[in-house]
Design an enzyme around this catalytic site. Structure first.
Site, short mmCIF file in Angstrom:
data_model
loop_
_atom_site.label_atom_id
_atom_site.label_comp_id
_atom_site.label_asym_id
_atom_site.label_seq_id
_atom_site.Cartn_x
_atom_site.Cartn_y
_atom_site.Cartn_z
N ASP A 16 0.81 -1.23 0.00
CA ASP A 16 0.00 0.00 0.00
C ASP A 16 0.84 1.28 0.00
O ASP A 16 0.65 2.15 0.85
CB ASP A 16 -0.90 0.05 1.24
N GLU A 224 -11.34 0.55 -4.00
CA GLU A 224 -10.51 1.07 -2.91
C GLU A 224 -9.25 1.72 -3.51
O GLU A 224 -9.11 1.81 -4.73
CB GLU A 224 -10.11 -0.06 -1.94
#
Length: 326
Positions: A16, A224
């Site tokens: 991430d 997302e």
């Protein structure tokens, strides 16, 4: 497009990535995966991250990657429950602000703020989460004029389906089929960077006919991992499609959108899905992302990687292959 890729932290599991250039250096703010022993499920409980490291480098593809160590952990955060997911960092007025999603003690995701005098931390968290914050994956755009915007939201384990018009629902509702897809959120930050300056707004992605993407259009709709960068005066909103494992992007004329869908940045990688950051450094553009090749496909043990990103003459991003074909 096949391109050279580099694993940046081969001795640990990082994912991430949020990436920024501060003081001429490139800083990476990833999640920190570890083997917590929690079984996989659609709520993402197996992504049980508990701290953040910061990394920096002067040379993306060949230089040393410096680990600045743990800069924030759950035990530092007064309101902490569990799961420190995808964070981002912004710089304003001599301070660095880390925005992080974390479940509170009722297992509800909120977004918190931690502050440092240095880009590599450590970061000191505020006592409470940001008022009115919810869901996950904060990404902050510095619009270059003293104004900062946060993009956030994620489906399934990210809890976005539990909200409408910034209010919690009695029970979660996921749109289906021809219903409009559930959009990410965008909100301008306050002057002091500590709170929302307004009510969050929907980030609408339009198809080629100018209509909002539908929930059933799972190869294109938002799931997302928001990121926004600017290129040739346009705003590029990029995101993950989640259960269809693509990184896609859409282009708009202002930070609020609407954004018109353009195509795929990255085809599926080994692992369930990928988060990313797109940044320019020393005259080249890079896509930071992750996959699960080193962990042999364990989706909760992801490895940080980078490759060069290129645009065509019309400003469209040239698609990158997530798995290199031999």
């Amino acid at each position: 497009m096949k391109t050279e890729k580099r694993y940046l932290v081969p001795n640990d599991y990082m994912a991430d990535p949020a990436v920024h250039v501060f003081d001429g250096k490139l800083y990476i703010y990833p999640s920190h995966d570890w083997e917590s022993g929690i079984a996989e499920n659609d709520n993402g409980d197996h992504f049980n991250m508990k701290d953040y490291h910061v990394y920096s480098t002067d040379d993306v593809m060949n230089g040393e990657i410096i680990d600045h160590g743990v800069v924030l952990s759950t035990e530092d955060i007064p309101w902490a429950g569990r799961q420190l997911w995808d964070c981002d960092v912004a710089f304003k007025n001599g301070k660095y602000y880390m925005y992080f999603p974390l479940k509170d003690q009722n297992d509800i995701f909120r977004i918190g703020v931690a502050v440092s005098d240095k880009p590599y931390g450590p970061f000191v968290p505020e006592a409470n989460p940001m008022k009115g914050s919810y869901s996950i994956d904060p990404a902050v755009l510095d619009d270059g004029n003293g104004t900062f915007y946060m993009y956030f939201g994620g489906l399934w384990g990210g809890q976005l389906q539990r909200y409408r018009n910034n209010k919690a629902l009695e029970s979660a509702v996921l749109p289906e089929g021809e219903e409009d897809a559930l959009p990410a959120r965008v909100v301008r930050l306050s002057e002091d960077m500590m709170e929302f300056a307004e009510e969050p707004r929907p980030v609408i992605i339009l198809d080629e006919n100018g209509k909002p993407l539908t929930a059933g259009d799972t190869d294109r709709r938002f799931f997302e991992a928001s990121w926004v960068h600017k290129y040739n005066g346009k705003y590029y909103f990029s995101y993950s499609t989640g259960d269809t494992h693509l990184l896609c992007y859409a282009i708009g004329d202002n930070p609020y959108g609407p954004f018109t869908y353009q195509g795929v940045i990255l085809t599926p990688v080994v692992g369930w899905t990928t988060h990313h950051a797109i940044v320019e450094f020393k005259g080249k553009w890079y896509l930071f992302h992750h996959d699960c090749v080193p962990s042999e496909g364990k989706t909760w043990l992801r490895s940080l990687k980078v490759c060069e990103l290129q645009y065509d003459a019309d400003g469209r991003i040239i698609t990158i292959e997530g798995i290199d074909k031999r």
